[in-house]
Design a protein around this motif. Structure first.
Motif, PDB file in Angstrom:
ATOM      1  N   GLN A  22       0.751  -1.324   0.071  1.00 10.15           N
ATOM      2  CA  GLN A  22      -0.066  -0.041   0.026  1.00 10.15           C
ATOM      3  C   GLN A  22       0.947   1.257   0.015  1.00 10.15           C
ATOM      4  O   GLN A  22       0.688   2.229  -0.731  1.00 10.15           O
ATOM      5  CB  GLN A  22      -0.979   0.106   1.130  1.00 10.15           C
ATOM      6  N   ILE A  23       1.927   1.315   0.779  1.00  7.94           N
ATOM      7  CA  ILE A  23       2.653   2.510   1.001  1.00  7.94           C
ATOM      8  C   ILE A  23       3.487   2.521  -0.432  1.00  7.94           C
ATOM      9  O   ILE A  23       3.443   3.713  -1.114  1.00  7.94           O
ATOM     10  CB  ILE A  23       3.828   2.183   2.061  1.00  7.94           C
ATOM     11  N   ALA A  24       3.821   1.550  -0.915  1.00  9.62           N
ATOM     12  CA  ALA A  24       4.818   1.567  -2.232  1.00  9.62           C
ATOM     13  C   ALA A  24       3.626   2.254  -3.408  1.00  9.62           C
ATOM     14  O   ALA A  24       4.222   3.069  -4.413  1.00  9.62           O
ATOM     15  CB  ALA A  24       5.289   0.259  -2.647  1.00  9.62           C
ATOM     16  N   GLY A  25       2.772   1.880  -3.354  1.00 10.72           N
ATOM     17  CA  GLY A  25       1.405   2.172  -4.517  1.00 10.72           C
ATOM     18  C   GLY A  25       1.176   3.791  -4.191  1.00 10.72           C
ATOM     19  O   GLY A  25       0.993   4.321  -5.218  1.00 10.72           O
TER      20      GLY A  25
ATOM     21  N   ALA B  37      -7.241   0.153   4.188  1.00  5.10           N
ATOM     22  CA  ALA B  37      -6.160   1.614   3.549  1.00  5.10           C
ATOM     23  C   ALA B  37      -7.351   2.522   3.286  1.00  5.10           C
ATOM     24  O   ALA B  37      -8.421   2.463   2.664  1.00  5.10           O
ATOM     25  CB  ALA B  37      -5.349   1.252   2.440  1.00  5.10           C
ATOM     26  N   SER B  38      -6.732   3.882   3.758  1.00  6.46           N
ATOM     27  CA  SER B  38      -7.593   5.220   3.684  1.00  6.46           C
ATOM     28  C   SER B  38      -6.550   6.115   3.323  1.00  6.46           C
ATOM     29  O   SER B  38      -5.198   6.170   3.687  1.00  6.46           O
ATOM     30  CB  SER B  38      -8.341   5.390   5.151  1.00  6.46           C
ATOM     31  N   VAL B  39      -6.941   7.359   2.709  1.00  6.95           N
ATOM     32  CA  VAL B  39      -6.129   8.493   2.171  1.00  6.95           C
ATOM     33  C   VAL B  39      -6.785   9.728   2.738  1.00  6.95           C
ATOM     34  O   VAL B  39      -8.011   9.780   2.519  1.00  6.95           O
ATOM     35  CB  VAL B  39      -5.865   8.319   0.714  1.00  6.95           C
TER      36      VAL B  39
ATOM     37  N   ASP C  28      -9.533   0.708   0.543  1.00  8.88           N
ATOM     38  CA  ASP C  28      -9.279  -0.707   0.119  1.00  8.88           C
ATOM     39  C   ASP C  28      -9.325  -1.431   1.292  1.00  8.88           C
ATOM     40  O   ASP C  28      -9.340  -0.918   2.563  1.00  8.88           O
ATOM     41  CB  ASP C  28      -7.652  -0.796  -0.307  1.00  8.88           C
ATOM     42  N   ARG C  29      -9.819  -2.739   1.392  1.00  8.31           N
ATOM     43  CA  ARG C  29      -9.764  -3.453   2.366  1.00  8.31           C
ATOM     44  C   ARG C  29      -9.601  -5.022   2.072  1.00  8.31           C
ATOM     45  O   ARG C  29     -10.020  -5.644   1.126  1.00  8.31           O
ATOM     46  CB  ARG C  29     -11.280  -3.627   3.328  1.00  8.31           C
TER      47      ARG C  29
END
Length: 248
Positions: free
Chosen positions: A47-50, A243-245, A216-217
């Motif tokens: 997730q971090i890389a993306g 994952a949230s932004v 995402d989940r």
């Protein structure tokens, strides 16, 4: 580690070192968490890389990123983040975890800023991070929305919030409480309250209300036959991660 010659009790340091060895023993009493950790790391790093356009094949792909590991425990996630090049703050409300984490990081040659504090206190102080790792904490807090709002305040614009917890249904009661606490005795009885577990839809709503955008989940699924964990797109029935932004 620099210590005062007049205040340090070597016998107490030895106790913490012994605890650090147990915390980090993959065959010891923390074996279940060690087994889950590769799945957690696969999800987190991906997730971090993306989100930040990083190449995980690089030597230090997270160089320049500031990451908060809230509820860091002994540092099982903080240390991999530091090895990947991030500047890491590990925070925990349980003060007793931190000497263990600090000693192991020193033994591993890693610089990690471990603090006895809370998300709310750090947010009030104006701390800002590119990534907040919030793993298996939200089911333990008194007010999930207030807590998640503090986590959002800790993010820089465009920051990434990764949050994992446990679903609330009959299966999660059987697995996470009866199985883990009563049958396997992986955790002390009373570690979890089933009524405080949160469904994926509830967590997505809480995250959105806190001011981030859920993107995402996934599920973390335990295989009792293979005695291993895997990531699932569909099975979020017990352990799961989101994952949230923070936009703008």
């Amino acid at each position: 580690m620099q210590v005062s010659q007049t205040t340090v009790d070597p016998s107490e340091i030895a106790k913490f070192e012994a605890m650090a060895a147990e915390w980090w023993d993959p065959s010891g009493k923390f074996k279940p968490l060690h087994m889950l950790n590769p799945c957690r790391l696969d999800y987190i790093t991906g997730q971090i890389a993306g989100e930040f356009g990083r190449d995980l094949a690089a030597q230090r792909p997270f160089e320049g990123l500031r990451i908060l590991d809230i509820g860091c425990g002994g540092g099982l996630l903080s240390e991999p983040m530091a090895r990947l090049g991030a500047t890491v703050v590990g925070a925990d409300a349980a003060e007793g975890n931190l000497p263990v984490a600090r000693i192991h990081a020193e033994q591993s040659g890693l610089r990690i800023d471990y603090r006895h504090t809370t998300a709310e206190a750090m947010a009030a102080a104006g701390e800002q991070f590119d990534v907040v790792l919030n793993m298996e904490v939200v089911e333990h807090v008194a007010d999930p929305l207030s807590y998640l709002t503090a986590c959002r305040q800790l993010l820089k614009p465009g920051g990434l919030h990764i949050c994992s917890t446990i679903n609330r249904n009959p299966k999660s009661y059987a697995v996470a409480i009866l199985g883990a606490e009563v049958v396997m005795r992986w955790l002390p009885r009373g570690t979890h309250e089933w009524s405080k577990f949160i469904t994926p839809d509830e967590l997505f709503e809480l995250l959105a209300n806190s001011g981030v955008e859920p993107v995402d989940r996934k599920g973390f699924v335990f295989n009792p036959v293979g005695w291993s964990w895997s990531i699932s797109d569909r099975d979020l029935s017990v352990n799961y991660v989101t994952a949230s932004v923070k936009r703008g």
